[in-house]
Design a protein around this motif. Structure first.
Motif, PDB file in Angstrom:
ATOM      1  N   GLU A  82     -23.313  32.195  24.239  1.00  0.00           N
ATOM      2  CA  GLU A  82     -22.385  31.090  24.492  1.00  0.00           C
ATOM      3  C   GLU A  82     -21.490  31.395  25.685  1.00  0.00           C
ATOM      4  O   GLU A  82     -21.176  30.518  26.495  1.00  0.00           O
ATOM      5  N   MET A  83     -21.076  32.645  25.807  1.00  0.00           N
ATOM      6  CA  MET A  83     -20.289  33.049  26.981  1.00  0.00           C
ATOM      7  C   MET A  83     -21.072  32.818  28.269  1.00  0.00           C
ATOM      8  O   MET A  83     -20.541  32.314  29.265  1.00  0.00           O
ATOM      9  N   GLU A  84     -22.355  33.193  28.237  1.00  0.00           N
ATOM     10  CA  GLU A  84     -23.198  33.017  29.422  1.00  0.00           C
ATOM     11  C   GLU A  84     -23.366  31.538  29.749  1.00  0.00           C
ATOM     12  O   GLU A  84     -23.345  31.142  30.922  1.00  0.00           O
ATOM     13  N   ARG A  85     -23.524  30.708  28.725  1.00  0.00           N
ATOM     14  CA  ARG A  85     -23.665  29.262  28.946  1.00  0.00           C
ATOM     15  C   ARG A  85     -22.404  28.714  29.620  1.00  0.00           C
ATOM     16  O   ARG A  85     -22.474  27.949  30.574  1.00  0.00           O
ATOM     17  N   GLU A  86     -21.235  29.126  29.106  1.00  0.00           N
ATOM     18  CA  GLU A  86     -19.961  28.683  29.689  1.00  0.00           C
ATOM     19  C   GLU A  86     -19.847  29.158  31.139  1.00  0.00           C
ATOM     20  O   GLU A  86     -19.377  28.430  32.008  1.00  0.00           O
ATOM     21  N   TYR A  87     -20.281  30.404  31.374  1.00  0.00           N
ATOM     22  CA  TYR A  87     -20.201  30.963  32.727  1.00  0.00           C
ATOM     23  C   TYR A  87     -21.090  30.180  33.694  1.00  0.00           C
ATOM     24  O   TYR A  87     -20.662  29.835  34.807  1.00  0.00           O
ATOM     25  N   ILE A  88     -22.321  29.897  33.292  1.00  0.00           N
ATOM     26  CA  ILE A  88     -23.261  29.167  34.157  1.00  0.00           C
ATOM     27  C   ILE A  88     -22.715  27.777  34.483  1.00  0.00           C
ATOM     28  O   ILE A  88     -22.733  27.343  35.638  1.00  0.00           O
ATOM     29  N   MET A  89     -22.200  27.078  33.456  1.00  0.00           N
ATOM     30  CA  MET A  89     -21.677  25.717  33.662  1.00  0.00           C
ATOM     31  C   MET A  89     -20.461  25.744  34.589  1.00  0.00           C
ATOM     32  O   MET A  89     -20.338  24.933  35.503  1.00  0.00           O
ATOM     33  N   SER A  90     -19.540  26.675  34.339  1.00  0.00           N
ATOM     34  CA  SER A  90     -18.294  26.716  35.117  1.00  0.00           C
ATOM     35  C   SER A  90     -18.504  27.213  36.537  1.00  0.00           C
ATOM     36  O   SER A  90     -17.955  26.649  37.486  1.00  0.00           O
ATOM     37  N   SER A  91     -19.284  28.280  36.685  1.00  0.00           N
ATOM     38  CA  SER A  91     -19.473  28.858  38.022  1.00  0.00           C
ATOM     39  C   SER A  91     -20.258  27.944  38.949  1.00  0.00           C
ATOM     40  O   SER A  91     -20.248  28.122  40.167  1.00  0.00           O
ATOM     41  N   SER A  92     -20.932  26.945  38.374  1.00  0.00           N
ATOM     42  CA  SER A  92     -21.695  25.992  39.185  1.00  0.00           C
ATOM     43  C   SER A  92     -20.783  24.985  39.881  1.00  0.00           C
ATOM     44  O   SER A  92     -21.149  24.386  40.893  1.00  0.00           O
ATOM     45  N   LEU A  93     -19.595  24.779  39.325  1.00  0.00           N
ATOM     46  CA  LEU A  93     -18.699  23.723  39.822  1.00  0.00           C
ATOM     47  C   LEU A  93     -17.598  24.291  40.708  1.00  0.00           C
ATOM     48  O   LEU A  93     -16.990  25.308  40.370  1.00  0.00           O
ATOM     49  N   PRO A  94     -17.303  23.630  41.832  1.00  0.00           N
ATOM     50  CA  PRO A  94     -16.183  24.062  42.668  1.00  0.00           C
ATOM     51  C   PRO A  94     -14.848  23.792  41.969  1.00  0.00           C
ATOM     52  O   PRO A  94     -14.702  22.819  41.233  1.00  0.00           O
ATOM     53  N   SER A  95     -13.892  24.657  42.214  1.00  0.00           N
ATOM     54  CA  SER A  95     -12.591  24.581  41.540  1.00  0.00           C
ATOM     55  C   SER A  95     -11.881  23.255  41.809  1.00  0.00           C
ATOM     56  O   SER A  95     -11.250  22.685  40.926  1.00  0.00           O
ATOM     57  N   ASP A  96     -11.984  22.750  43.057  1.00  0.00           N
ATOM     58  CA  ASP A  96     -11.268  21.510  43.384  1.00  0.00           C
ATOM     59  C   ASP A  96     -11.828  20.312  42.609  1.00  0.00           C
ATOM     60  O   ASP A  96     -11.085  19.407  42.230  1.00  0.00           O
ATOM     61  N   LEU A  97     -13.139  20.318  42.323  1.00  0.00           N
ATOM     62  CA  LEU A  97     -13.736  19.233  41.540  1.00  0.00           C
ATOM     63  C   LEU A  97     -13.243  19.287  40.097  1.00  0.00           C
ATOM     64  O   LEU A  97     -12.936  18.245  39.495  1.00  0.00           O
ATOM     65  N   VAL A  98     -13.134  20.477  39.539  1.00  0.00           N
ATOM     66  CA  VAL A  98     -12.630  20.652  38.169  1.00  0.00           C
ATOM     67  C   VAL A  98     -11.204  20.112  38.064  1.00  0.00           C
ATOM     68  O   VAL A  98     -10.861  19.404  37.109  1.00  0.00           O
ATOM     69  N   GLU A  99     -10.379  20.431  39.065  1.00  0.00           N
ATOM     70  CA  GLU A  99      -8.992  19.937  39.080  1.00  0.00           C
ATOM     71  C   GLU A  99      -8.945  18.414  39.197  1.00  0.00           C
ATOM     72  O   GLU A  99      -8.181  17.743  38.502  1.00  0.00           O
ATOM     73  N   LYS A 100      -9.755  17.872  40.100  1.00  0.00           N
ATOM     74  CA  LYS A 100      -9.767  16.422  40.301  1.00  0.00           C
ATOM     75  C   LYS A 100     -10.194  15.678  39.045  1.00  0.00           C
ATOM     76  O   LYS A 100      -9.634  14.644  38.698  1.00  0.00           O
ATOM     77  N   LEU A 101     -11.201  16.206  38.354  1.00  0.00           N
ATOM     78  CA  LEU A 101     -11.676  15.580  37.116  1.00  0.00           C
ATOM     79  C   LEU A 101     -10.588  15.555  36.049  1.00  0.00           C
ATOM     80  O   LEU A 101     -10.376  14.540  35.379  1.00  0.00           O
ATOM     81  N   SER A 102      -9.885  16.667  35.898  1.00  0.00           N
ATOM     82  CA  SER A 102      -8.813  16.752  34.903  1.00  0.00           C
ATOM     83  C   SER A 102      -7.689  15.778  35.244  1.00  0.00           C
ATOM     84  O   SER A 102      -7.193  15.043  34.381  1.00  0.00           O
ATOM     85  N   ASN A 103      -7.299  15.744  36.517  1.00  0.00           N
ATOM     86  CA  ASN A 103      -6.210  14.873  36.962  1.00  0.00           C
ATOM     87  C   ASN A 103      -6.575  13.407  36.794  1.00  0.00           C
ATOM     88  O   ASN A 103      -5.793  12.608  36.260  1.00  0.00           O
ATOM     89  N   ALA A 104      -7.785  13.040  37.220  1.00  0.00           N
ATOM     90  CA  ALA A 104      -8.232  11.643  37.132  1.00  0.00           C
ATOM     91  C   ALA A 104      -8.343  11.197  35.688  1.00  0.00           C
ATOM     92  O   ALA A 104      -8.001  10.057  35.341  1.00  0.00           O
ATOM     93  N   SER A 105      -8.787  12.088  34.808  1.00  0.00           N
ATOM     94  CA  SER A 105      -8.938  11.760  33.398  1.00  0.00           C
ATOM     95  C   SER A 105      -7.587  11.473  32.748  1.00  0.00           C
ATOM     96  O   SER A 105      -7.432  10.489  32.007  1.00  0.00           O
ATOM     97  N   ALA A 106      -6.597  12.329  33.026  1.00  0.00           N
ATOM     98  CA  ALA A 106      -5.261  12.148  32.451  1.00  0.00           C
ATOM     99  C   ALA A 106      -4.617  10.848  32.932  1.00  0.00           C
ATOM    100  O   ALA A 106      -4.022  10.099  32.159  1.00  0.00           O
ATOM    101  N   LYS A 107      -4.759  10.550  34.220  1.00  0.00           N
ATOM    102  CA  LYS A 107      -4.171   9.324  34.765  1.00  0.00           C
ATOM    103  C   LYS A 107      -4.883   8.084  34.246  1.00  0.00           C
ATOM    104  O   LYS A 107      -4.260   7.077  33.903  1.00  0.00           O
ATOM    105  N   CYS A 108      -6.207   8.158  34.165  1.00  0.00           N
ATOM    106  CA  CYS A 108      -7.000   7.014  33.708  1.00  0.00           C
ATOM    107  C   CYS A 108      -6.655   6.661  32.259  1.00  0.00           C
ATOM    108  O   CYS A 108      -6.575   5.481  31.895  1.00  0.00           O
ATOM    109  N   GLU A 109      -6.439   7.685  31.433  1.00  0.00           N
ATOM    110  CA  GLU A 109      -6.093   7.435  30.036  1.00  0.00           C
ATOM    111  C   GLU A 109      -4.787   6.653  29.927  1.00  0.00           C
ATOM    112  O   GLU A 109      -4.657   5.734  29.117  1.00  0.00           O
TER     113      GLU A 109
END
Length: 262
Positions: A82-109
């Motif tokens: 499970e750790m490896e799965r989390e690592y593969i999923m997270s390391s595939s995504l750029p940090s700025d996209l992760v931040e943008k998704l979180s920010n957009a989700s909170a505002k959209c709600e």
């Protein structure tokens, strides 16, 4: 310290950051002042960035490779997978996209809550479009990494190892069962007398019944609570479970369904 134990330490910090985000999100959806959302979205984005940095570090990848060589029992081997799965999923995504998704989700709600109150969903459209655009961007990156379709990549965020064909098969079987059943139900109900609710249940009465049901199934109120939100959800943190529902005097059972579902 073994590589596996070092990983457990890192993922404990990851879990703590997720717990903090869970409580902040609960507060945002229940009692946070309306004009605080901009700042809360920024806080949640920051926590998403911290979580992402912790998991996606190249050092985590090295520790995983080393831990695979260690002798682990079945439980810890599963945990490492499970750790490896989390690592593969997270390391595939750029940090700025992760931040943008979180920010957009909170505002959209927040905009969705306003749109729901006004029954004017046009005001949430541009925010939802932005969130969908970012989700599509995420899906394309993950699908390339996981060698699957974009939709299947997003499914695997929540249902690991799931395949589109498996889900399609489930729904096809459900369709064969449910569609003919609807006609049978309508025919049966047409012969039955509708029992009307003569005495409406207040929100407070609905809450009392809900709390009684939660106690009956063993919910531990020393480690959790029940509150109100625009849409029922279960959130919070480890050892601090926050369940919410909404109350409607003309449809008292909806709040109970929300509580029991969550």
């Amino acid at each position: 310290m073994t590589s596996y134990n070092k990983l457990k330490q890192i993922f404990h910090e990851v879990a703590l950051s997720s717990d903090i985000a869970g409580i902040l999100h609960w507060d945002m959806s229940t009692m946070m002042p309306k004009n605080s959302r901009e700042n809360r979205a920024e806080q949640l984005s920051y926590l998403s960035k911290i979580r992402h940095q912790l998991i996606s570090s190249p050092n985590v990848g090295k520790l995983i490779d080393n831990a695979k060589e260690e002798k682990l029992d079945n439980e810890n081997s599963s945990n490492l997978m499970e750790m490896e799965r989390e690592y593969i999923m997270s390391s595939s995504l750029p940090s700025d996209l992760v931040e943008k998704l979180s920010n957009a989700s909170a505002k959209c709600e927040g905009i969705w809550e306003e749109a729901r109150k006004k029954s004017d969903f046009k005001i949430v459209e541009p925010h939802l479009e932005e969130l969908v655009k970012l989700s599509k961007e995420e899906s394309l990156i993950l699908s390339d990494k996981l060698h699957c379709s974009p939709y299947e990549a997003l499914i695997n965020k929540f249902e690991p190892q799931s395949k589109e064909k498996d889900i399609k098969n489930i729904f096809e079987k459900l369709e064969l069962f449910l569609v003919p059943l609807i006609d049978e139900i309508i025919e049966k109900q047409s012969e039955e007398k509708l029992i009307s609710i003569s005495n409406l249940m207040t929100a407070e009465q609905q809450k009392e019944v809900g709390l009684h049901l939660m106690n009956a199934i063993g919910f531990d109120f020393s480690r959790g609570r029940l509150d109100i939100s625009q849409h029922p959800f279960c959130g919070g943190a480890y050892q601090d479970i926050r369940i919410t529902t909404r109350y409607n005097e003309s449809d008292p059972f909806s709040s109970l369904e929300g509580i029991m579902h969550e």
